[in-house]
Enzyme design. Structure first.
Site, short mmCIF file in Angstrom:
data_model
loop_
_atom_site.label_atom_id
_atom_site.label_comp_id
_atom_site.label_asym_id
_atom_site.label_seq_id
_atom_site.Cartn_x
_atom_site.Cartn_y
_atom_site.Cartn_z
N SER A 90 0.91 -1.11 -0.10
CA SER A 90 -0.10 -0.04 0.02
C SER A 90 1.07 1.17 0.09
CB SER A 90 -0.84 0.06 1.23
OG SER A 90 -1.56 1.15 1.47
N TYR A 131 -1.91 -0.64 10.67
CA TYR A 131 -2.04 -1.06 8.82
C TYR A 131 -0.84 -0.52 8.23
CZ TYR A 131 -3.81 -1.09 4.24
OH TYR A 131 -3.66 -1.25 3.03
C1 8X3 Z 1 -5.07 1.33 0.90
C2 8X3 Z 1 -4.60 2.72 0.41
O1 8X3 Z 1 -4.64 5.08 1.36
O2 8X3 Z 1 -6.03 3.87 2.64
O3 8X3 Z 1 -3.86 0.61 1.25
O4 8X3 Z 1 -3.60 3.47 2.95
S1 8X3 Z 1 -4.79 3.93 1.72
#
Ligand code: 8X3
Length: 250
Positions: free
Chosen positions: A137, A150
């Site tokens: 990401s 995340y």
């Molecule tokens: C997904 C993109 O911008 O939400 O991985 O991190 S973001």
């Protein structure tokens, strides 16, 4: 000879779009996920058992991954491409307000699940001089408020991708980390706990990347000549760019 791609998290979003893209190009696909009805529907849509094979398991369960791969019928047991797409974000709260179990679920899915799947199919990929495409990401590259665990899991995915490239030198196996930015998919509904209003607000007027765009990118990476390796590839919609650093003033 027909090639086979194994795509994790194929019940929605990037995974389902990637399965469709590869089947359209004559590949066979193994699609994995937790939701059996969606997997079965996808297999039928893709053309049935000759073209697609579903494996239903929870990516957080390493034993279940091993059992699922061991159960593959001979016509799906040679794997040319692993697309490690399964992953999720839970929440956008500041760290001090986050739920520890959400953090653990992200770590178990995005890092431990991806590592387990990679290890289980690695010998098969070496046999075929295959390829691995890992979905990281932009959160691997750029911190943002609420990205905390995340982003850290995706930085792991990116670094793991580069690291195993070193180990796989000489095997012919290619490894790529793809780092998408704002994309419109179920991912955001999961992240917001099903908040449709937040989903609509995030995408309004942004012309975000669509799952089919990422499927196209993965197909391009996998179709390059065998002497070329895309190490990492960050992709954003044109509407997305950077902001100034935040400065908290007294
Ligand atoms: C997904 C993109 O911008 O939400 O991985 O991190 S973001």
């Amino acid at each position: 000879m027909t090639k086979t791609a194994l795509i994790t998290g194929a019940t929605a979003g990037f995974g389902a779009a990637t399965a469709r893209r590869f089947v359209a190009e004559g590949w066979k696909v193994i699609v994995t996920g937790r939701r059996v009805e969606r997997l079965d529907a996808l297999v039928s849509e893709l053309g049935g058992a000759g073209v697609a094979h579903a494996l239903c398991f929870d990516i957080q369960d390493a034993d279940a991954i091993t059992k699922a791969i061991d159960s593959l019928p001979p016509e799906f047991s040679a794997i040319d491409l692993l697309v490690n797409n399964a992953g999720l974000a839970l929440g956008t709260s500041p760290a001090q307000e986050c739920n520890l179990s959400d953090w653990m679920t992200m770590i178990d899915t995005n890092t431990k699940g991806l590592v387990a799947m990679t290890r289980v199919v690695l010998d098969k990929l070496i046999e075929r001089k295959g390829a691995i495409v890992n979905l990281a990401s932009i959160a691997a590259n750029w911190p943002y408020p609420g990205g905390n665990v995340y982003g850290a899991t995706k930085a792991f995915v990116q670094q793991f991708s580069l690291g195993i490239r070193c180990d796989l030198a000489g095997t012919g196996v290619r490894v790529t980390s793809i780092e998408p930015g704002l994309c419109e998919s179920e991912f955001t509904l999961v992240r917001t706990g099903g908040n449709q209003e937040a989903y609509d607000k995030l995408y309004r007027g942004a012309d975000p990347i669509q799952p089919e765009d990422i499927a196209e990118t993965i197909f391009w990476v996998a179709s390059l000549p065998p002497h070329m390796n895309v190490n990492s590839l960050e992709v954003m919609p044109v509407s997305q760019s950077w902001s100034p650093f935040a400065i908290h003033r007294k």
